[in-house]
Design an enzyme around this catalytic site. Structure first.
Site, PDB file in Angstrom:
ATOM      1  N   TRP A  28      -1.500   0.533   7.008  1.00 17.39           N
ATOM      2  CA  TRP A  28       0.438  -0.021   5.699  1.00 17.39           C
ATOM      3  C   TRP A  28       0.189   1.837   5.238  1.00 17.39           C
ATOM      4  O   TRP A  28      -1.070   2.337   4.443  1.00 17.39           O
ATOM      5  CB  TRP A  28      -0.883  -0.248   3.970  1.00 17.39           C
ATOM      6  CG  TRP A  28       0.117  -0.523   3.386  1.00 17.39           C
ATOM      7  CD1 TRP A  28       1.023  -0.103   2.471  1.00 17.39           C
ATOM      8  CD2 TRP A  28       0.956  -2.005   4.030  1.00 17.39           C
ATOM      9  NE1 TRP A  28       1.613  -0.247   1.451  1.00 17.39           N
ATOM     10  CE2 TRP A  28       2.044  -1.717   2.604  1.00 17.39           C
ATOM     11  CE3 TRP A  28       0.553  -3.329   3.912  1.00 17.39           C
ATOM     12  CZ2 TRP A  28       3.023  -3.123   1.732  1.00 17.39           C
ATOM     13  CZ3 TRP A  28       1.453  -4.288   3.338  1.00 17.39           C
ATOM     14  CH2 TRP A  28       2.945  -4.516   3.075  1.00 17.39           C
ATOM     15  N   SER A  62      -5.292  -1.411   2.854  1.00 19.49           N
ATOM     16  CA  SER A  62      -6.131  -0.625   2.461  1.00 19.49           C
ATOM     17  C   SER A  62      -7.518  -2.129   1.468  1.00 19.49           C
ATOM     18  O   SER A  62      -8.579  -1.221   1.901  1.00 19.49           O
ATOM     19  CB  SER A  62      -6.515   0.394   1.251  1.00 19.49           C
ATOM     20  OG  SER A  62      -5.535   1.416   1.753  1.00 19.49           O
ATOM     21  N   PHE A  63      -6.807  -2.982   1.195  1.00 21.26           N
ATOM     22  CA  PHE A  63      -7.717  -4.247   0.563  1.00 21.26           C
ATOM     23  C   PHE A  63      -7.758  -4.763   1.652  1.00 21.26           C
ATOM     24  O   PHE A  63     -10.245  -5.265   1.549  1.00 21.26           O
ATOM     25  CB  PHE A  63      -6.360  -5.466   0.060  1.00 21.26           C
ATOM     26  CG  PHE A  63      -7.681  -6.730   0.286  1.00 21.26           C
ATOM     27  CD1 PHE A  63      -7.907  -6.518  -1.585  1.00 21.26           C
ATOM     28  CD2 PHE A  63      -7.865  -7.540   0.265  1.00 21.26           C
ATOM     29  CE1 PHE A  63      -8.477  -6.998  -2.084  1.00 21.26           C
ATOM     30  CE2 PHE A  63      -8.735  -8.442  -0.275  1.00 21.26           C
ATOM     31  CZ  PHE A  63      -9.106  -8.478  -1.998  1.00 21.26           C
ATOM     32  N   VAL A  86      -3.112   3.634  -0.784  1.00 20.68           N
ATOM     33  CA  VAL A  86      -1.921   3.469  -1.547  1.00 20.68           C
ATOM     34  C   VAL A  86      -0.360   3.493  -2.526  1.00 20.68           C
ATOM     35  O   VAL A  86      -1.564   5.160  -3.119  1.00 20.68           O
ATOM     36  CB  VAL A  86      -3.124   2.262  -2.730  1.00 20.68           C
ATOM     37  CG1 VAL A  86      -2.203   0.566  -3.293  1.00 20.68           C
ATOM     38  CG2 VAL A  86      -4.739   1.803  -2.127  1.00 20.68           C
ATOM     39  N   THR A  91       5.084  -3.605  -9.210  1.00 18.23           N
ATOM     40  CA  THR A  91       4.005  -4.564  -9.841  1.00 18.23           C
ATOM     41  C   THR A  91       2.236  -4.125 -10.252  1.00 18.23           C
ATOM     42  O   THR A  91       2.201  -3.170  -9.461  1.00 18.23           O
ATOM     43  CB  THR A  91       4.400  -5.827  -9.538  1.00 18.23           C
ATOM     44  OG1 THR A  91       3.475  -5.917  -8.453  1.00 18.23           O
ATOM     45  CG2 THR A  91       5.426  -7.143  -8.724  1.00 18.23           C
ATOM     46  N   HIS A  93       0.056  -4.764  -8.023  1.00 17.98           N
ATOM     47  CA  HIS A  93      -0.322  -4.546  -6.911  1.00 17.98           C
ATOM     48  C   HIS A  93      -1.401  -3.496  -6.615  1.00 17.98           C
ATOM     49  O   HIS A  93      -2.538  -3.702  -6.263  1.00 17.98           O
ATOM     50  CB  HIS A  93       0.998  -5.537  -5.768  1.00 17.98           C
ATOM     51  CG  HIS A  93      -0.114  -6.329  -4.665  1.00 17.98           C
ATOM     52  ND1 HIS A  93       0.301  -7.316  -4.897  1.00 17.98           N
ATOM     53  CD2 HIS A  93      -0.515  -5.681  -3.647  1.00 17.98           C
ATOM     54  CE1 HIS A  93      -0.222  -8.135  -3.700  1.00 17.98           C
ATOM     55  NE2 HIS A  93      -1.406  -6.169  -2.864  1.00 17.98           N
ATOM     56  N   PHE A 118     -15.046   7.893   0.585  1.00 21.36           N
ATOM     57  CA  PHE A 118     -13.323   6.849  -0.231  1.00 21.36           C
ATOM     58  C   PHE A 118     -12.518   8.244   0.682  1.00 21.36           C
ATOM     59  O   PHE A 118     -12.865   9.033  -0.341  1.00 21.36           O
ATOM     60  CB  PHE A 118     -14.232   6.752  -0.823  1.00 21.36           C
ATOM     61  CG  PHE A 118     -12.836   5.845  -2.197  1.00 21.36           C
ATOM     62  CD1 PHE A 118     -12.610   4.788  -2.573  1.00 21.36           C
ATOM     63  CD2 PHE A 118     -12.453   6.772  -3.369  1.00 21.36           C
ATOM     64  CE1 PHE A 118     -11.350   4.320  -2.835  1.00 21.36           C
ATOM     65  CE2 PHE A 118     -10.775   5.638  -3.399  1.00 21.36           C
ATOM     66  CZ  PHE A 118     -10.351   4.493  -3.327  1.00 21.36           C
ATOM     67  N   ARG A 132      -0.375  15.582  -0.051  1.00 22.99           N
ATOM     68  CA  ARG A 132      -2.207  15.501   0.033  1.00 22.99           C
ATOM     69  C   ARG A 132      -3.085  15.229   1.468  1.00 22.99           C
ATOM     70  O   ARG A 132      -3.952  15.037   1.897  1.00 22.99           O
ATOM     71  CB  ARG A 132      -2.717  14.204  -0.694  1.00 22.99           C
ATOM     72  CG  ARG A 132      -3.473  15.032  -2.243  1.00 22.99           C
ATOM     73  CD  ARG A 132      -2.783  13.920  -3.335  1.00 22.99           C
ATOM     74  NE  ARG A 132      -3.255  14.702  -4.052  1.00 22.99           N
ATOM     75  CZ  ARG A 132      -2.146  15.058  -5.713  1.00 22.99           C
ATOM     76  NH1 ARG A 132      -0.779  15.106  -4.603  1.00 22.99           N
ATOM     77  NH2 ARG A 132      -1.272  15.530  -6.356  1.00 22.99           N
TER      78      ARG A 132
HETATM   79  C1  DLZ Z   1       0.438  -5.809  -0.578  1.00 20.90           C
HETATM   80  C2  DLZ Z   1       0.547  -3.925  -0.139  1.00 20.90           C
HETATM   81  C3  DLZ Z   1       0.974  -3.745  -0.846  1.00 20.90           C
HETATM   82  C4  DLZ Z   1       2.107  -3.964  -1.879  1.00 20.90           C
HETATM   83  N1  DLZ Z   1       1.130  -1.785  -0.506  1.00 20.90           N
HETATM   84  C5  DLZ Z   1      -0.458  -1.756   0.093  1.00 20.90           C
HETATM   85  C6  DLZ Z   1      -0.439  -0.365  -0.495  1.00 20.90           C
HETATM   86  O1  DLZ Z   1       0.261   0.841  -1.040  1.00 20.90           O
HETATM   87  N2  DLZ Z   1      -1.049   0.554   0.349  1.00 20.90           N
HETATM   88  C7  DLZ Z   1      -2.245  -0.204   1.275  1.00 20.90           C
HETATM   89  O2  DLZ Z   1      -3.075   0.327   1.673  1.00 20.90           O
HETATM   90  N3  DLZ Z   1      -1.985  -1.312   1.173  1.00 20.90           N
HETATM   91  C8  DLZ Z   1      -0.926  -2.089   0.960  1.00 20.90           C
HETATM   92  N4  DLZ Z   1      -0.289  -3.622   0.555  1.00 20.90           N
HETATM   93  C9  DLZ Z   1      -1.437  -4.334   1.278  1.00 20.90           C
HETATM   94  C10 DLZ Z   1      -2.481  -4.946   1.124  1.00 20.90           C
HETATM   95  O3  DLZ Z   1      -3.363  -4.027   1.477  1.00 20.90           O
HETATM   96  C11 DLZ Z   1      -3.672  -6.085   1.954  1.00 20.90           C
HETATM   97  O4  DLZ Z   1      -3.522  -5.411   3.015  1.00 20.90           O
HETATM   98  C12 DLZ Z   1      -2.705  -7.056   1.605  1.00 20.90           C
HETATM   99  O5  DLZ Z   1      -2.714  -7.581   0.551  1.00 20.90           O
HETATM  100  C13 DLZ Z   1      -3.465  -8.216   2.495  1.00 20.90           C
HETATM  101  O6  DLZ Z   1      -4.650  -9.068   2.324  1.00 20.90           O
END
Ligand code: DLZ
Length: 154
Positions: A28, A62-63, A86, A91, A93, A118, A132
């Site tokens: 992402w 990142s999640f 991220v 929202t 999120h 990290f 950055r």
């Molecule tokens: C869904 C989402 C959003 C809205 N924004 C980011 C972001 O800015 N950076 C990032 O690394 N990941 C984002 N994701 C994806 C979530 O990390 C994850 O991949 C999804 O929610 C699926 O679990």
């Protein structure tokens, strides 16, 4: 008052020729995470880490870094670097992803068998992330690699 960053003496970073490094990269915002990855690899290679001693895993966002890092910890590496970006949206999120990722990586540092660094940018906008990841505020991927070498050498 601004925060006081920790200045690294680049001559004082241990040699990394004997280290095995795992890097887990979120796709992402990939233009940002690609540059962070390049910064990490360049620093590691400048400290003599052999390319074959750097393992890389990609995850969707990142999640997913926590799961990827947990897998990587089991591959016999000395240290793991988690790379993500991220960027705040409209929202909540952003907060959920940042909190879950930071807490998950903290937990891996407590319970896993090697440190996890990290390197997740948590910015309000893309310009802050560009600044950055090789822009006017340097490359946090490079700083993460320095932290990785230091932690692996403890
Ligand atoms: C869904 C989402 C959003 C809205 N924004 C980011 C972001 O800015 N950076 C990032 O690394 N990941 C984002 N994701 C994806 C979530 O990390 C994850 O991949 C999804 O929610 C699926 O679990």
């Amino acid at each position: 008052m601004s925060s006081e960053s920790y200045k690294v003496d680049s001559n004082n970073i241990p040699d990394a020729s004997n280290l095995k490094i795992g890097i887990v990269v979120s796709r992402w915002n990939h233009s940002i995470t690609d540059n962070l990855l390049k910064g990490s690899i360049a620093l590691l290679e400048s400290k003599n880490t052999a390319p074959e001693n750097i393992q890389i895993i990609y995850v969707p966002g990142s999640f997913e870094l926590v799961y990827g890092c947990r897998k990587m910890q089991k591959k016999g590496v000395d240290v793991v670097i988690a790379i993500g970006s991220v960027i705040r949206g409209e929202t909540k999120h952003f907060d959920f992803i940042c909190n879950a990722t930071a807490n998950g990586i903290k937990d891996l540092n407590i319970s896993g068998n090697c440190p996890v660094i990290f390197c997740v940018l948590t910015d309000d906008n893309i310009q802050q992330s560009i600044d950055r990841s090789g822009g006017k505020f340097g490359n946090k991927g490079k700083e993460a690699a320095i932290a990785a070498i230091q932690m692996a050498s403890i």
